[in-house]
Write a protein that holds these residues in place. Structure first.
Motif, PDB file in Angstrom:
ATOM      1  N   ARG A 176       0.839  -1.212   0.000  1.00 13.95           N
ATOM      2  CA  ARG A 176       0.000   0.000   0.000  1.00 13.95           C
ATOM      3  C   ARG A 176       0.873   1.261   0.000  1.00 13.95           C
ATOM      4  O   ARG A 176       0.563   2.255  -0.651  1.00 13.95           O
ATOM      5  N   LYS A 177       1.967   1.198   0.756  1.00 11.95           N
ATOM      6  CA  LYS A 177       2.869   2.349   0.815  1.00 11.95           C
ATOM      7  C   LYS A 177       3.514   2.580  -0.562  1.00 11.95           C
ATOM      8  O   LYS A 177       3.554   3.707  -1.054  1.00 11.95           O
ATOM      9  N   ALA A 178       3.950   1.484  -1.173  1.00 13.25           N
ATOM     10  CA  ALA A 178       4.549   1.595  -2.512  1.00 13.25           C
ATOM     11  C   ALA A 178       3.542   2.149  -3.508  1.00 13.25           C
ATOM     12  O   ALA A 178       3.885   2.938  -4.404  1.00 13.25           O
ATOM     13  N   MET A 179       2.286   1.767  -3.351  1.00 13.54           N
ATOM     14  CA  MET A 179       1.235   2.268  -4.249  1.00 13.54           C
ATOM     15  C   MET A 179       1.117   3.781  -4.138  1.00 13.54           C
ATOM     16  O   MET A 179       1.035   4.492  -5.140  1.00 13.54           O
ATOM     17  N   THR A 180       1.104   4.267  -2.902  1.00  9.14           N
ATOM     18  CA  THR A 180       1.008   5.713  -2.686  1.00  9.14           C
ATOM     19  C   THR A 180       2.217   6.423  -3.303  1.00  9.14           C
ATOM     20  O   THR A 180       2.078   7.425  -3.999  1.00  9.14           O
ATOM     21  N   GLU A 181       3.399   5.861  -3.038  1.00  6.54           N
ATOM     22  CA  GLU A 181       4.614   6.507  -3.537  1.00  6.54           C
ATOM     23  C   GLU A 181       4.679   6.539  -5.059  1.00  6.54           C
ATOM     24  O   GLU A 181       5.178   7.489  -5.653  1.00  6.54           O
ATOM     25  N   ASN A 182       4.169   5.468  -5.683  1.00  4.79           N
ATOM     26  CA  ASN A 182       4.268   5.378  -7.141  1.00  4.79           C
ATOM     27  C   ASN A 182       3.044   5.897  -7.886  1.00  4.79           C
ATOM     28  O   ASN A 182       3.008   5.874  -9.110  1.00  4.79           O
ATOM     29  N   GLY A 183       2.027   6.307  -7.147  1.00  5.32           N
ATOM     30  CA  GLY A 183       0.821   6.783  -7.812  1.00  5.32           C
ATOM     31  C   GLY A 183       0.004   5.675  -8.451  1.00  5.32           C
ATOM     32  O   GLY A 183      -0.566   5.835  -9.519  1.00  5.32           O
ATOM     33  N   TRP A 184      -0.052   4.534  -7.801  1.00  2.00           N
ATOM     34  CA  TRP A 184      -0.905   3.447  -8.293  1.00  2.00           C
ATOM     35  C   TRP A 184      -2.190   3.445  -7.485  1.00  2.00           C
ATOM     36  O   TRP A 184      -2.171   3.634  -6.274  1.00  2.00           O
ATOM     37  N   VAL A 185      -3.290   3.152  -8.169  1.00  5.67           N
ATOM     38  CA  VAL A 185      -4.555   3.030  -7.436  1.00  5.67           C
ATOM     39  C   VAL A 185      -4.912   1.572  -7.180  1.00  5.67           C
ATOM     40  O   VAL A 185      -5.818   1.270  -6.413  1.00  5.67           O
ATOM     41  N   GLY A 186      -4.179   0.674  -7.844  1.00  3.26           N
ATOM     42  CA  GLY A 186      -4.436  -0.742  -7.606  1.00  3.26           C
ATOM     43  C   GLY A 186      -3.196  -1.574  -7.853  1.00  3.26           C
ATOM     44  O   GLY A 186      -2.280  -1.151  -8.575  1.00  3.26           O
ATOM     45  N   PHE A 187      -3.164  -2.736  -7.212  1.00  2.00           N
ATOM     46  CA  PHE A 187      -2.063  -3.674  -7.423  1.00  2.00           C
ATOM     47  C   PHE A 187      -2.644  -5.078  -7.340  1.00  2.00           C
ATOM     48  O   PHE A 187      -3.361  -5.406  -6.388  1.00  2.00           O
ATOM     49  N   VAL A 188      -2.357  -5.893  -8.358  1.00  2.00           N
ATOM     50  CA  VAL A 188      -2.838  -7.272  -8.353  1.00  2.00           C
ATOM     51  C   VAL A 188      -1.623  -8.179  -8.529  1.00  2.00           C
ATOM     52  O   VAL A 188      -1.005  -8.204  -9.592  1.00  2.00           O
ATOM     53  N   ALA A 189      -1.272  -8.885  -7.478  1.00  2.00           N
ATOM     54  CA  ALA A 189      -0.052  -9.700  -7.517  1.00  2.00           C
ATOM     55  C   ALA A 189      -0.216 -10.900  -8.433  1.00  2.00           C
ATOM     56  O   ALA A 189      -1.322 -11.452  -8.572  1.00  2.00           O
ATOM     57  N   ASN A 190       0.881 -11.294  -9.045  1.00  2.00           N
ATOM     58  CA  ASN A 190       0.878 -12.532  -9.821  1.00  2.00           C
ATOM     59  C   ASN A 190       0.480 -13.686  -8.902  1.00  2.00           C
ATOM     60  O   ASN A 190       0.747 -13.647  -7.699  1.00  2.00           O
ATOM     61  N   SER A 191      -0.153 -14.684  -9.486  1.00  2.00           N
ATOM     62  CA  SER A 191      -0.622 -15.886  -8.765  1.00  2.00           C
ATOM     63  C   SER A 191      -1.845 -15.651  -7.890  1.00  2.00           C
ATOM     64  O   SER A 191      -2.289 -16.575  -7.215  1.00  2.00           O
ATOM     65  N   SER A 192      -2.375 -14.431  -7.879  1.00  4.33           N
ATOM     66  CA  SER A 192      -3.596 -14.212  -7.098  1.00  4.33           C
ATOM     67  C   SER A 192      -4.726 -15.055  -7.679  1.00  4.33           C
ATOM     68  O   SER A 192      -4.770 -15.316  -8.875  1.00  4.33           O
ATOM     69  N   ILE A 193      -5.626 -15.464  -6.795  1.00  2.00           N
ATOM     70  CA  ILE A 193      -6.828 -16.193  -7.215  1.00  2.00           C
ATOM     71  C   ILE A 193      -7.995 -15.224  -7.049  1.00  2.00           C
ATOM     72  O   ILE A 193      -8.349 -14.863  -5.932  1.00  2.00           O
TER      73      ILE A 193
END
Ligand code: ADP
Ligand code: MG
Length: 559
Positions: A176-193
Motif C-alpha cells: 500500500r505504501k509503494a502504491m502511494t509513492e508510485n501513484g498506483w490506485v491498484g495492485f494485483v499480484a501474480n498468482s492471485s486467485i
C-alpha cells in the motif's frame, strides 16, 4: 467483588428449575484458573438476544511474543486470528458464540487486546426448558465448555500461522505504501486467485478450475516487502483504466477483487495481495434510492419543469440520477478512485452515441454522460476511474490504459486500442462544457439521525438493512460493505451522531472525521451504548458510513 469458579457452579446448581429471571443473579465477575470471567448482561428470557460474557486473560501469561505485538496493526491482526480460532473451537457448542470474521481483516470488538490483557467477548444463550432454568447444563456451558474453548484458543493456537498472518499483513501495508509513492490506485499480484466459489460465498474458487492472475509484461511492477521475496504484479496507475473483453471472460471478477482490495484479506484468500486505493468507491446505478441535495450538475442539468440539479433532491432516483449522485457523494466522502462496471451502470449515464446525439438534441437531454467527465474527473479533481466496458467502444478515446481479459488472462491492449480509435474515429461530440469543481461539503441537521424513539435508535438487520425510525434503510447497493458487524457499527455511529451536541458549523464529512478520531482514541467499544461489551462490531470505512447517511430517508441537508 470477584467470585470463585466454585461459587458460580453452586449458584447455577441452586437455580436449577427456577424461573429464567433468576439467571440475572450470576451477573458479576468470577476468577477461573486461567482467566477472569465477566458476566455482563443476562438475557431477559430464552428468546431475547443472548447474554454477554467477557473472558479476560493477563497478557503476560499468554504465549504471545513481544515482537508480534509491536506493529501498529498487531492488536487487529492477532484479535482477528484468535476470533477465528475461538469460532472454530466453539463449532460444536450450541450455546456459545463469538462474532467471527469473514475473508477480510477488520478492526473488530470480538477480541480486545490492550497492554495488560486479552479479552474474548462472547454471547451465550443460557439453557432453559420452556422458561425454566437448566442449572446443570448452564454449569456445563459456563464452567466446562467455555474455559475449554477459550483456553485452547488462547494457549494452543498455531504460532506459525499467526506469524505468517502478521508477516502477510506487514507486506500488505508495504505494498500500500509503494502504491502511494508510485501513484498506483491498484495492485494485483501474480498468482492471485480472483474468482470466488459462488455469488454468495467469498471463499476462493478451487485451484483446479482457476486461471491464476498474471500481470501483462508492460504493466508488471515489483515491490520489495519486509517478509519474503519481492512481489511482482500488475500496477494500475492513476488516471482512467478501462477493462475490456468478451462476455464471461472475467472482467467483473477482476473489478470485484479491486472493490474488495480496499480491505486486507486473510492468508489463503487468494486476494492477499490484491490491493486498492483504500478510499476507492464502487459506484453503480440504484434506482429508487433517496438523494438529498446533491449537486449533480456536472452530469445532469436542464431537467423537465426546471427542477434544480445543483441541490438535487428526490425520494425516488432514476438509474442515471442515482449514479450521478453516488459519484458526487463518493468524491465528497474523499474517494480518490471510482470503480464502475457496465453491468451495473445505467446505459444512458455511461454514453450517448452519435445517432442519439443527432436525434435527441442536447437541449432536450439533461445528461452529460460519464464518458465526457471521466477525464476531467482525473485531470481536474484527481479522481481516478477503473471501469469495465464491454460494449461502448468510444471509451477507448478517454482511457489512459486499456486492459483486455481473454479467457481470464489479462493483456495490456492500450496501444492496439489507440490504433483502433485512430482508424475508426468516433462520430460523437463531447458534451461537457464547464470545468469540474469539487462538490461542496454538505451540512446536515442533527434531526436527520435522531430517532423519534430515542431509546431505540438505529438498529442493523442483517448485512444490508438498518432500521431507523421504523423505516428500512437499504444498503444492498453499497457493495463494499462486507460484514454484518460493520452494518451494526454503522447503526451505532448513527446513534452516536444523534446523541451529539448540535454543531451547525460542521459538515457531514467533518462530523464523520471527528467521530473516527474518537474511534481511533477509544476504540470501537466506545460506539456502543451497550453496557459491558459490544462483542459484535467491526469497523466500517468512512465511505460506507457516509453512504448510509446519504441514503437515510430522514437526512436533511442545510443550505
Ligand atoms: P465478465 O464480467 O467478463 O462477463 P465474470 O467476471 O462475471 O465475466 O466471470 C464469468 C465467470 O468466470 C464467473 O463465474 C467467474 O467466477 C469465472 N471466472 C472469473 N475469473 C476466473 C478465473 N481467473 N479463473 C476461472 N474462472 C474465472
Ligand atoms: Mg461482467
Amino acid at each position: 467483588m470477584c467470585y470463585r469458579l466454585k461459587n458460580l457452579q453452586a449458584q447455577l446448581k441452586r437455580m436449577d428449575q427456577k424461573g429464567y429471571k433468576a439467571y440475572k443473579d450470576i451477573t458479576g465477575s468470577y476468577s477461573f484458573p486461567s482467566f477472569t470471567l465477566f458476566v455482563d448482561h443476562i438475557q431477559a428470557d430464552p428468546y431475547a438476544p443472548p447474554s454477554r460474557l467477557r473472558v479476560r486473560y493477563d497478557l503476560q501469561k499468554l504465549p504471545l511474543q513481544k515482537e508480534w505485538l509491536q506493529h501498529s496493526f498487531s492488536a487487529e491482526v492477532i484479535g482477528d486470528f484468535l476470533a477465528r480460532g475461538l469460532k472454530r473451537a466453539l463449532t460444536s457448542s450450541r450455546a456459545l458464540t463469538v462474532d467471527a470474521p469473514g475473508q477480510e481483516i477488520l478492526a473488530r470488538t470480538a477480541v480486545a487486546i490492550t497492554d495488560q490483557f486479552l479479552e474474548f467477548r462472547l454471547s451465550v444463550s443460557l439453557p432453559a426448558a420452556g422458561r425454566k432454568i437448566l442449572g446443570k447444563q448452564a454449569s456445563q456451558v459456563l464452567t466446562a465448555d467455555l474455559p475449554k474453548a477459550c483456553d485452547q484458543t488462547a494457549f494452543q493456537f498455531n504460532q506459525e500461522d499467526l506469524v505468517a498472518q502478521l508477516e502477510c499483513t506487514a507486506n500488505q501495508f508495504a505494498i500500500r505504501k509503494a502504491m502511494t509513492e508510485n501513484g498506483w490506485v491498484g495492485f494485483v499480484a501474480n498468482s492471485s486467485i480472483l474468482p470466488r466459489v459462488s455469488g454468495v460465498s467469498n471463499k476462493p474458487l478451487a485451484t483446479g478450475k482457476v486461471v491464476s492472475f498474471q500481470a501483462p509484461k508492460e504493466r508488471e511492477r515489483t515491490v520489495t516487502v519486509p517478509y519474503g521475496e519481492p512481489i511482482k504484479g500488475m500496477a494500475i496507475e492513476k488516471g482512467v483504466t478501462v477493462i475490456v473483453g468478451g462476455g464471461y471472460h472475467g472482467k467483473s471478477t477482476l473489478l470485484k477483487a479491486l472493490e474488495r482490495g480496499v480491505y486486507n484479506h486473510i492468508l489463503g484468500d487468494g486476494r492477499e495481495y490484491v490491493l486498492t486505493d483504500d478510499s476507492a468507491v464502487k459506484v453503480r446505478a440504484e434506482d429508487g434510492r433517496r438523494i438529498e441535495k446533491v449537486d449533480i450538475s456536472p452530469f445532469i442539468s436542464n431537467l423537465p419543469f426546471g427542477k434544480t440539479t445543483t441541490a438535487f433532491q428526490t425520494e425516488d432516483a432514476s438509474g442515471s440520477t442515482s449514479q450521478a449522485a453516488s459519484i458526487i457523494e463518493a468524491i465528497e466522502a474523499k474517494a480518490t478512485t471510482l470503480l464502475l462496471d457496465e453491468d451495473t451502470s445505467a446505459t444512458n449515464f455511461m454514453i450517448r452515441d452519435a445517432r442519439m446525439q443527432r436525434l435527441v438534441h442536447k437541449d432536450k437531454e439533461p445528461i452529460t454522460p460519464f464518458i465526457d467527465q471521466v477525464r476531467p474527473l482525473s485531470t481536474e479533481l484527481g479522481v481516478s476511474t477503473v471501469l469495465v466496458v464491454g460494449g461502448a467502444g468510444d471509451y477507448l478515446d478517454v482511457a489512459d490504459t486499456v486492459l483486455m481479459l481473454d479467457e481470464y488472462s489479462v493483456f495490456d491492449v492500450t496501444a492496439q486500442a489507440g490504433v483502433v480509435a485512430e482508424e475508426i474515429q468516433t462520430t460523437r461530440t463531447k458534451e461537457n462544457k464547464e470545468t469540474l469543481k469539487r462538490p461542496t461539503e454538505r451540512k446536515m441537521g442533527l434531526t436527520s439521525v435522531q430517532s423519534s424513539d430515542q431509546r431505540k435508535g438505529a438498529a442493523a438487520k442483517g448485512l444490508h438493512t438498518i432500521m431507523h425510525n421504523k423505516q428500512a434503510l437499504s444498503l444492498s447497493f453499497v457493495e463494499q460493505l462486507v460484514d454484518t458487524s460493520q452494518t451494526r457499527a454503522i447503526a451505532a455511529c448513527v446513534n452516536t451522531l444523534a446523541s451529539q451536541e448540535a454543531s451547525s458549523s460542521k459538515s457531514i464529512a467533518e462530523l464523520i472525521d471527528s467521530l473516527y478520531e474518537t474511534i481511533e482514541q477509544k476504540g470501537l467499544d466506545g460506539l456502543s451504548s451497550f453496557r459491558g461489551h459490544p462483542g459484535d462490531l467491526a469497523k466500517p470505512r468512512k465511505q460506507e458510513l457516509f453512504a448510509a447517511l446519504n441514503r437515510l430517508r430522514s437526512l436533511r441537508v442545510k443550505n
